[in-house]
Enzyme design. Structure first.
Site, PDB file in Angstrom:
ATOM      1  N   SER A  69       0.873  -1.172   0.000  1.00  0.00           N
ATOM      2  CA  SER A  69       0.000   0.000   0.000  1.00  0.00           C
ATOM      3  C   SER A  69       0.908   1.218   0.000  1.00  0.00           C
ATOM      4  O   SER A  69       1.769   1.351   0.885  1.00  0.00           O
ATOM      5  CB  SER A  69      -0.893  -0.019   1.246  1.00  0.00           C
ATOM      6  OG  SER A  69      -1.920   0.936   1.110  1.00  0.00           O
ATOM      7  N   GLU A  70       0.742   2.106  -0.991  1.00  0.00           N
ATOM      8  CA  GLU A  70       1.761   3.144  -1.198  1.00  0.00           C
ATOM      9  C   GLU A  70       1.787   4.208  -0.098  1.00  0.00           C
ATOM     10  O   GLU A  70       2.688   5.027  -0.060  1.00  0.00           O
ATOM     11  CB  GLU A  70       1.631   3.780  -2.589  1.00  0.00           C
ATOM     12  CG  GLU A  70       0.355   4.529  -2.869  1.00  0.00           C
ATOM     13  CD  GLU A  70      -0.691   3.672  -3.554  1.00  0.00           C
ATOM     14  OE1 GLU A  70      -0.666   2.428  -3.382  1.00  0.00           O
ATOM     15  OE2 GLU A  70      -1.558   4.245  -4.256  1.00  0.00           O
ATOM     16  N   ASN A  71       0.804   4.179   0.801  1.00  0.00           N
ATOM     17  CA  ASN A  71       0.889   5.087   1.949  1.00  0.00           C
ATOM     18  C   ASN A  71       1.820   4.537   3.035  1.00  0.00           C
ATOM     19  O   ASN A  71       2.013   5.203   4.052  1.00  0.00           O
ATOM     20  CB  ASN A  71      -0.500   5.374   2.526  1.00  0.00           C
ATOM     21  CG  ASN A  71      -1.244   4.127   2.919  1.00  0.00           C
ATOM     22  OD1 ASN A  71      -1.218   3.134   2.205  1.00  0.00           O
ATOM     23  ND2 ASN A  71      -1.899   4.160   4.059  1.00  0.00           N
TER      24      ASN A  71
END
Lengths: 218, 231
Positions: free
Chosen positions: A46-48
């Protein structure tokens, strides 16, 4: 019969290989997580800032400090890692993520993708989509072959503002699996009961059809 | 060494109108709630805010938008805010949309003292307009510049009196990188402990990057999309 959203996700799940690190976009791509073959170890990014997305939490498990890139509450699987946004995109930009699956409004037969902005509608922003398409080793687009008006979304040239140029490798639509080659779209598989002619009719961009086209098995 | 301040009001001392701020957080996750509230009660206006998102109506940066304290946003995704939309369409607010990874790397470069570098995101798209292009090993890249701020405001889970910080889960997001890029970096933490109480092996942000630190109060930690699995 054309595939539904879950059918598209099931077909994309067949592209996974044991040990893959995978980034799944919002919408149909998220559903791919439900069809990871048993016994296969896949780590979802998840790119966060998470490697190891788990299922949605139970009501008791909800934690506001633990969300996915769509800002939904999630859980993390055992063996997860958390990190900051710069490290996250170093993974993506540095080519360490094996596969990115994302949705699109339009794809061109040269691999251009439009997925973030529709003129006349409010611009929300590209988020991480431009970074992902510019850098992932392998990009699969999950999409409907045509819009609700029946117009093709697989085009000679995208009409909407681009997210990336020449980046899409494979498309899995409700009608077909199509590769993007230097010569144009190439038909790889067709949805069960869908004829090659139906796919040709629904594809505006250049489509190469060679030999017998097998049905998608899901 | 005196980095500890009593509260958000003391921490934001020196923030003036027309300054550039960085604010950590992803959506509403890991945002510096106490400092945003204190800014919303101040008279500063004309702010340029570098933040991945712009909050929601009435919470997060939405509080500053409502009081018209922001002149410009530099963000990657801003879609959850009606007042934002209204000000943008009315021409009252300037917005610079930057791909998320490019935003993070420009901030990292600002903190690391790297003025100019090349990134691939956005090549051939409208965000490439006005940017120099260069080819490396057959792939095209855009020339990008560092981002720095007068004040960077971050939220951490735990911190010590030397300014060492530890973040929790995905509340890290932009906080860790932004902490490096402020001329003055303010950290608000859920738990402030004496120097020596945190395991030095587990520090995310070394204290050198942090000038002011305080223990925040009354964290609401609002959730944007509470999603659960069927019981």
């Amino acid at each position: 019969m054309s595939l539904d959203k879950n059918g598209i996700a099931k077909r994309i799940a067949q592209e996974l290989q044991d040990g893959f690190y995978v980034n799944l976009g919002i919408g149909i791509p998220t559903l791919v997580a439900n069809y990871i073959p048993e016994g296969m170890q896949i780590v979802l990014q998840s790119e966060n800032g998470l490697l190891g997305i788990g299922p949605f939490p139970s009501k008791d498990e909800i934690d506001p400090d633990l969300i996915n890139a769509g800002k939904q509450t999630i859980t993390a699987v055992p063996g997860s890692a958390f990190f900051d946004s710069a490290a996250s995109f170093a993974m993506i930009r540095g080519g360490h993520i094996d596969l990115t699956v994302l949705g699109a409004f339009e794809v061109s037969d040269t691999g251009d993708i439009a997925s973030w902005k529709i003129p006349g509608k409010l611009v929300k922003g590209m988020g991480g989509a431009m970074d992902l398409v510019a850098s992932a080793k392998n990009i699969i687009v999950a999409m409907m072959h045509t819009n609700p008006q029946g117009e093709s979304k697989l085009l000679k040239k995208c009409t909407l503002p681009l997210t990336g140029v020449g980046v899409v490798k494979r498309i899995v639509s409700d009608l077909a699996v199509i590769d993007v080659t230097p010569q144009g779209f190439k038909l790889v598989e067709r949805a069960p009961g869908v004829s090659v002619q139906e796919i040709i009719n629904a594809t505006e961009g250049k489509l190469i059809v060679e030999g017998e086209i097998p049905e998608i098995k899901i | 060494m005196k980095k500890t301040v009593n509260n958000a009001l003391e921490a934001i001392k020196g923030i003036e109108s027309n300054m550039t701020l960085m604010l950590g957080g992803f959506g509403l996750c890991g945002i510096p709630e106490n400092c945003i509230s204190a800014l919303a009660e101040s008279d500063v206006t004309g702010l340029t805010c570098i933040s991945n998102n712009a909050g929601v109506d009435g919470f997060g940066l939405g509080m500053l938008l409502r009081r018209r304290q922001i002149r410009k946003m530099i963000s990657s995704y801003v879609g959850e805010n009606k007042e934002f939309e209204r000000q943008l369409l009315a021409g009252e607010l300037e917005v610079d949309l930057v791909p998320q990874g490019t935003l993070a790397e420009r901030i990292r470069a600002g903190g690391a003292g790297i003025p100019l570098f090349f990134l691939p995101a956005g090549f051939g798209t409208e965000v490439a307009q006005g940017k120099a292009v260069r080819e490396f090993d057959g792939k095209m890249y855009l020339e990008e510049r560092w981002l720095k701020a007068d004040f960077a405001i971050v939220k951490a889970w735990k911190g010590d009196t030397h300014g060492n910080l530890i973040y929790r889960y995905t509340a890290n997001n932009f906080n860790q990188v932004m902490a490096t890029a402020g001329r003055i970096t303010i950290a608000e933490v859920e738990e402030l402990v004496p120097a020596g109480a945190l395991d030095p092996n587990h520090i995310h942000t070394p204290g050198v990057f942090v000038q002011r630190i305080f223990q925040g109060t009354n964290y609401e930690k609002r959730i944007e999309f509470a999603t659960t699995r069927p019981e």
